[in-house]
Scaffold this active site. Structure first.
Site, short mmCIF file in Angstrom:
data_model
loop_
_atom_site.label_atom_id
_atom_site.label_comp_id
_atom_site.label_asym_id
_atom_site.label_seq_id
_atom_site.Cartn_x
_atom_site.Cartn_y
_atom_site.Cartn_z
N HIS A 1 82.52 -3.27 53.11
CA HIS A 1 81.74 -4.50 52.87
C HIS A 1 81.07 -5.05 54.14
CE1 HIS A 1 80.57 -8.31 51.14
NE2 HIS A 1 81.26 -8.96 52.06
N ASN B 1 75.62 -16.10 51.90
CA ASN B 1 75.33 -14.75 51.41
C ASN B 1 74.29 -14.04 52.26
OD1 ASN B 1 77.10 -15.10 49.22
ND2 ASN B 1 75.51 -16.20 48.10
N GLU C 1 80.80 -10.71 59.75
CA GLU C 1 80.81 -12.04 59.10
C GLU C 1 80.85 -13.15 60.16
OE1 GLU C 1 80.53 -12.68 55.83
OE2 GLU C 1 81.13 -10.86 54.78
N HIS D 1 74.00 -10.34 52.20
CA HIS D 1 74.85 -9.84 51.12
C HIS D 1 74.08 -9.22 49.96
CE1 HIS D 1 77.96 -11.81 53.38
NE2 HIS D 1 78.90 -11.50 52.51
N LYS E 1 82.17 -22.58 57.75
CA LYS E 1 82.34 -22.33 56.31
C LYS E 1 82.87 -23.57 55.61
CE LYS E 1 83.64 -19.32 52.70
NZ LYS E 1 83.94 -17.99 52.23
N GLU F 1 78.64 -23.33 44.81
CA GLU F 1 77.40 -22.59 45.12
C GLU F 1 76.23 -22.96 44.22
OE1 GLU F 1 78.11 -18.56 46.52
OE2 GLU F 1 76.14 -18.01 45.78
N ARG G 1 98.15 -21.04 33.42
CA ARG G 1 96.98 -21.94 33.56
C ARG G 1 96.85 -22.53 34.96
NH1 ARG G 1 98.34 -23.67 28.20
NH2 ARG G 1 97.00 -22.55 26.76
N ARG H 1 75.64 -23.41 49.76
CA ARG H 1 76.64 -22.34 49.93
C ARG H 1 76.00 -20.95 49.88
NH1 ARG H 1 82.91 -21.90 47.81
NH2 ARG H 1 83.26 -19.84 48.71
N LYS I 1 86.70 -18.69 46.51
CA LYS I 1 86.14 -17.66 45.62
C LYS I 1 87.23 -16.64 45.34
CE LYS I 1 81.18 -17.73 46.43
NZ LYS I 1 80.01 -16.99 46.95
N1 GLY Z 1 81.67 -15.19 50.97
C1 GLY Z 1 80.70 -16.16 50.61
C2 GLY Z 1 81.28 -17.42 50.08
O1 GLY Z 1 82.48 -17.63 50.17
O2 GLY Z 1 80.56 -18.22 49.55
#
Ligand code: GLY
Length: 380
Positions: free
Chosen positions: A279, A258, A198, A261, A240, A250, A134, A254, A156
């Protein structure tokens, strides 16, 4: 406000960026030659002096011994799991297998996982950390430019499903990120360029000054200048961190991350996530598509597209769809892939478009015909 600070850690000047998320806040340390110092940097945040390193075959061959020595120097015990290389490792099968290996190694709740690799290892390990007993702590030591500037920061985590990319996962933050730019020296140029897409993303979405800096220094970043790499990673991670601190799950801002993307994922899906289009290459072409769509919709000056394309050209980034045996690029098929994206809301696609270099925004208000016309231009 995010903090970005220069600190003297060991022999080199490292940059430190804080991701501010209350109790779940953590530092991203960016520097050259961090790996031999990893044990000392990690030790203060461990609850128990025992960790599991999760890595892949390529990284293991190149860098595992250095990491293991640095842990032993600090009397940190470790067990190691070495995974196959490639996107296919981000599967339910490998996820289950990894959890079994960690349980067999008796990794307890107060021990810590170390994701030592690129995005695949980071996403899979993060998701394993989120679910093992957990939830156990995890640390990211990203070894690719793409994972240093994007996937290792922000929490993420997840795996792919037969229905699409990253459809199974969790938001789960690491306790620390160590981005050692020296590790990028062993990366093939193609992977550096994929990660560099990126970096360009952060400039395009919100920082015109950074774009100007990249126009001057982007080639040094790609070519391996340590100071330029540290600056590029630090600026990207600071951008970021600010966005993630504002919108961790998100729900709003956030989504700007993208940029490129929605198109990029469709290109990847069409090539079955194979080796012909990685990618970062999908994102690179996807960002040009987003800009072209913005210009076609009268939102952005076409000269901005020309300026960005000139930068792509200078550093050698992918600008058009590659010719791949067995792949026929068709606008309608790409649009179908886009509708499979997890960001689709009641059939409506979300797009990140641009008003200018450094000014991106989120919208669902795009005419399907404009998308198809733009795709026509890229696929003809
Ligand atoms: N790679 C996009 C994000 O982390 O939101």
């Amino acid at each position: 406000m995010q903090q970005s600070a220069k600190t003297k850690i060991g022999d080199a000047d490292d940059a430190k960026v804080k991701v501010s998320l209350g109790e779940r806040s953590y530092d991203v340390i960016i520097g050259g030659g961090l790996l031999p110092r990893a044990g000392a940097l990690i030790a203060p945040i461990l609850r128990k002096k025992r960790v599991a390193i999760i890595t892949d075959e390529t990284v293991a061959k190149l860098h595992l011994e250095t990491l293991q020595h640095s842990l032993s120097d600090q009397e940190i015990e470790f067990t190691t799991v070495i995974l196959p290389v490639g996107e296919k490792t981000k599967s339910l099968h490998h996820f289950g297998d990894l959890l079994d290996q960690l349980l067999a190694a008796q990794i307890s709740r107060d021990e810590c996982l170390i994701a030592f690799g690129g995005g695949v290892v980071g996403d899979l390990t993060g998701f394993a950390a989120a679910t093992l007993r957990r939830g156990v702590d995890f640390i990211q030591i990203p070894t690719t430019l793409l994972s240093q500037v994007d996937s290792s920061v922000g929490g993420k985590t997840g795996i792919n499903s037969s229905h699409g990319k990253n459809l199974i996962g969790a938001f789960y933050q690491p306790k620390l990120v160590l981005a050692d730019v020296t590790l990028l020296d062993t990366l093939p140029r193609r992977d550096v360029l994929a990660g560099y897409a990126e970096v360009v993303k952060y400039a395009l979405l919100g920082d015109f000054n950074f774009f100007e800096w990249l126009e001057e220094n982007g080639l040094s970043v790609v070519d391996g200048d340590i100071a330029a790499r540290i600056r590029a990673v630090e600026t990207s991670v600071t951008a970021k961190a600010r966005i993630v601190a504002e919108d961790e799950k998100e729900q709003g801002v956030r989504a700007l991350l993208n940029l490129g993307h929605t198109f990029g994922h469709a290109l990847e899906a069409e090539t079955k996530y194979g080796p012909h289009l990685v990618h970062g290459e999908g994102v690179a072409v996807g960002m040009l598509m987003a800009m072209e769509l913005s210009a076609k919709s009268g939102l952005m000056d076409g000269q901005d597209c020309v300026r960005v394309a000139a930068h792509y050209d200078r550093v050698g980034m992918m600008q058009s769809l590659p010719i791949i045996e067995g792949v026929k690029w068709l606008p309608a098929t790409l649009l179908k892939h886009m509708h499979q994206d997890k960001k689709v809301d009641q059939g409506k696609l979300t797009f990140i478009l641009m008003k200018a270099i450094g000014e991106a925004f989120v919208t669902q208000d795009v005419e399907q015909q404009d998308i198809l016309t733009m795709l026509d231009q890229f696929t003809e």
